[in-house]
Design an enzyme around this catalytic site. Structure first.
Site, short mmCIF file in Angstrom:
data_model
loop_
_atom_site.label_atom_id
_atom_site.label_comp_id
_atom_site.label_asym_id
_atom_site.label_seq_id
_atom_site.Cartn_x
_atom_site.Cartn_y
_atom_site.Cartn_z
N CYS A 124 0.82 -1.22 0.00
CA CYS A 124 0.00 0.00 0.00
C CYS A 124 0.85 1.27 0.00
O CYS A 124 0.33 2.36 -0.27
CB CYS A 124 -0.94 0.01 1.19
SG CYS A 124 -1.93 -1.48 1.32
N HIS A 264 -3.52 6.96 3.29
CA HIS A 264 -3.89 5.66 2.73
C HIS A 264 -5.31 5.31 3.20
O HIS A 264 -5.63 5.46 4.38
CB HIS A 264 -2.89 4.60 3.20
CG HIS A 264 -3.28 3.21 2.81
ND1 HIS A 264 -3.71 2.90 1.54
CD2 HIS A 264 -3.31 2.05 3.53
CE1 HIS A 264 -3.99 1.61 1.50
NE2 HIS A 264 -3.76 1.08 2.68
N ASN A 294 -10.10 -0.46 0.37
CA ASN A 294 -8.64 -0.35 0.34
C ASN A 294 -8.13 -0.87 -1.02
O ASN A 294 -8.29 -2.05 -1.33
CB ASN A 294 -8.07 -1.19 1.49
CG ASN A 294 -6.56 -1.15 1.58
OD1 ASN A 294 -5.88 -0.68 0.68
ND2 ASN A 294 -6.03 -1.66 2.68
O1 UT7 Z 1 -3.62 -1.62 3.71
C1 UT7 Z 1 -2.74 -2.13 4.66
C2 UT7 Z 1 -3.12 -1.71 5.97
N1 UT7 Z 1 -4.35 -2.36 6.38
C3 UT7 Z 1 -4.87 -1.96 7.50
O2 UT7 Z 1 -4.36 -1.04 8.07
C4 UT7 Z 1 -6.06 -2.68 8.07
C5 UT7 Z 1 -5.95 -2.67 9.56
N2 UT7 Z 1 -6.98 -3.36 10.31
C6 UT7 Z 1 -8.28 -3.01 10.30
O3 UT7 Z 1 -8.71 -2.17 9.57
C7 UT7 Z 1 -9.18 -3.68 11.31
O4 UT7 Z 1 -8.39 -4.40 12.24
C8 UT7 Z 1 -10.24 -4.61 10.69
C9 UT7 Z 1 -11.29 -3.79 9.97
C10 UT7 Z 1 -9.60 -5.57 9.73
C11 UT7 Z 1 -10.94 -5.39 11.80
O5 UT7 Z 1 -11.49 -4.52 12.76
P1 UT7 Z 1 -11.31 -4.82 14.31
O6 UT7 Z 1 -12.02 -3.79 15.06
O7 UT7 Z 1 -9.82 -4.95 14.55
O8 UT7 Z 1 -12.09 -6.17 14.46
P2 UT7 Z 1 -11.56 -7.59 14.96
O9 UT7 Z 1 -10.60 -8.16 14.01
O10 UT7 Z 1 -11.15 -7.45 16.38
O11 UT7 Z 1 -12.89 -8.44 14.91
C12 UT7 Z 1 -13.92 -8.23 15.85
C13 UT7 Z 1 -15.00 -9.25 15.62
C14 UT7 Z 1 -14.50 -10.68 15.57
O12 UT7 Z 1 -15.45 -11.48 16.23
P3 UT7 Z 1 -15.13 -12.05 17.69
O13 UT7 Z 1 -13.90 -12.89 17.52
O14 UT7 Z 1 -14.92 -10.85 18.55
O15 UT7 Z 1 -16.38 -12.81 18.00
C15 UT7 Z 1 -14.53 -11.01 14.11
O16 UT7 Z 1 -14.73 -12.37 13.85
O17 UT7 Z 1 -15.65 -9.01 14.38
C16 UT7 Z 1 -15.69 -10.21 13.63
N3 UT7 Z 1 -15.61 -9.88 12.20
C17 UT7 Z 1 -16.70 -9.62 11.46
N4 UT7 Z 1 -18.00 -9.57 11.74
C18 UT7 Z 1 -18.85 -9.24 10.77
C19 UT7 Z 1 -14.50 -9.78 11.45
N5 UT7 Z 1 -14.86 -9.46 10.19
C20 UT7 Z 1 -16.20 -9.33 10.18
C21 UT7 Z 1 -17.14 -9.01 9.18
N6 UT7 Z 1 -18.43 -8.97 9.52
N7 UT7 Z 1 -16.76 -8.73 7.94
#
Ligand code: UT7
Length: 337
Positions: A124, A264, A294
């Site tokens: 990215c 980004h 993204n």
């Molecule tokens: O381009 C390179 C750079 N990329 C980035 O910088 C991306 C960085 N990361 C992020 O943007 C975020 O970490 C995400 C958007 C990927 C995830 O957000 P988060 O607040 O960190 O969520 P999480 O991974 O802690 O997930 C929370 C919950 C999980 O459920 P449990 O384990 O708490 O029951 C996931 O399974 O949300 C669940 N989850 C979803 N639920 C519904 C993960 N993806 C989804 C989804 N829909 N699409």
């Protein structure tokens, strides 16, 4: 300015962006569409990321096609012809194929001469890395007109069954023409960085020399992008803030002097956290990820093009571009438009 290369260098050269262009495929995949494909919701995607929809390239539309279309728009804005281009650099993690490089394919598609053409891969952050490389060739008087492109078909490496990643990414391309324009200041400074110690946070393990393609690597899903979202998030905020602070300090300006910050476009919460830590107002931050998700190397390139064409950036304005991605890699640049 502390930066010795700011404004004209000892050869009397500057490096300006004289044209920008972008292209996104027609097909729109909305959060509602994703609700029908995996267990997710518009509410989750919107609140956790800010993304509402993303573009998906057609089966017969490849990264080089997206790149060529964005390039043609940048060429038109710069008022040059494809024959005038001296160098093509494409930043991408989704080249048409491992080799030949995508820049060579773009050279053919836009009708450029048999000029040097190569790809760089900094995920990215690729567009800022490519801008800096192009800048060096302009400032050293090696080339007069450089075409820099960030282009991705991320839908080709997305696991559409993995809700942790498939809601985040989209396809598209952005391009810029770099030229020596002594009457303007152009690219004032760039700070680039990387941390290979965190390579595992965001990767596509299959298809390279470590895990060449086999039936087993395909079965194991190694040809899909994978990410530790939480750790990547934390690193993104930290690295983007420190790269931005470094370029502002080098230019001896504070954030209030910046007309437009182009971060980004990975996650609205990352953009807001970076903006807040830098002291940028919401009006300064350019955001278009609700439309495209993204798009990796294309992300800041598309955003720059939209900021220019929407009138948010005028000639003479100072802009700050900040990127972060797999590698880990990061970069920031201050440009006098
Ligand atoms: O381009 C390179 C750079 N990329 C980035 O910088 C991306 C960085 N990361 C992020 O943007 C975020 O970490 C995400 C958007 C990927 C995830 O957000 P988060 O607040 O960190 O969520 P999480 O991974 O802690 O997930 C929370 C919950 C999980 O459920 P449990 O384990 O708490 O029951 C996931 O399974 O949300 C669940 N989850 C979803 N639920 C519904 C993960 N993806 C989804 C989804 N829909 N699409």
């Amino acid at each position: 300015m502390k930066n010795p290369r700011a404004k004209h260098n000892f050869l009397g050269r500057t490096c300006s962006i004289t044209g920008v262009g972008s292209y996104v495929p027609d097909r729109i995949l909305t959060n509602a569409d994703l609700e029908k494909m995996i267990e997710t919701s518009d509410e989750w995607i919107t609140t956790r990321t800010g993304i509402k929809e993303r573009r998906i390239a057609a089966a017969d539309e490849f990264t080089s096609d997206l790149a060529a279309k964005a390039a043609q728009r940048a060429i038109a804005m710069a008022g040059v012809t494809a024959e005038q281009i001296d160098l093509i650099i494409v930043a991408s993690i989704t080249p048409d194929m491992p080799f030949p490089n995508t820049a060579c394919l773009v050279q053919q598609k836009i009708g450029a001469r048999r000029i040097p053409s190569f790809d760089i891969e900094a995920a990215c952050s690729g567009f800022i890395y490519a801008l800096e490389i192009g800048h060096q060739f302009i400032m050293s008087r090696t080339y007069e007109t450089v075409l820099v492109i960030g282009a991705e078909k991320l839908s080709s490496i997305t696991n559409w069954k993995d809700r942790n990643t498939c809601v985040l990414f989209g396809d598209g391309a952005g391009a810029a023409i770099l030229q020596n324009r002594p009457s303007s200041h152009g690219l004032l400074t760039t700070a680039l960085g990387a941390d290979g110690g965190k390579a595992e946070l965001l990767s596509m393990p299959g298809g390279g020399s470590r895990c060449p393609a086999t039936a087993q690597t395909v079965t194991d899903g190694l040809h899909f992008l994978r990410m530790d979202g939480k750790e990547t998030f934390k690193n993104a905020v930290q690295a983007m803030c420190s790269a931005a602070t470094e370029v502002l300090e080098r230019c001896e300006i504070d954030i209030t002097k910046i007309k437009c910050v182009i971060p980004h476009q990975a996650n609205r919460r990352i953009i807001d956290a970076v903006g807040e830590r830098l002291g940028a107002t919401p009006e300064q931050l350019f955001v278009n990820l609700h439309k495209y998700g993204n798009t990796s190397a294309a992300s800041v390139a598309i955003a720059l093009d939209e900021a220019v064409h929407s009138g948010k950036i005028q000639r003479g304005d100072l802009i700050l571009i900040i990127a972060f991605g797999a590698g880990l890699t990061w970069g920031a640049a201050v440009i006098e438009w």
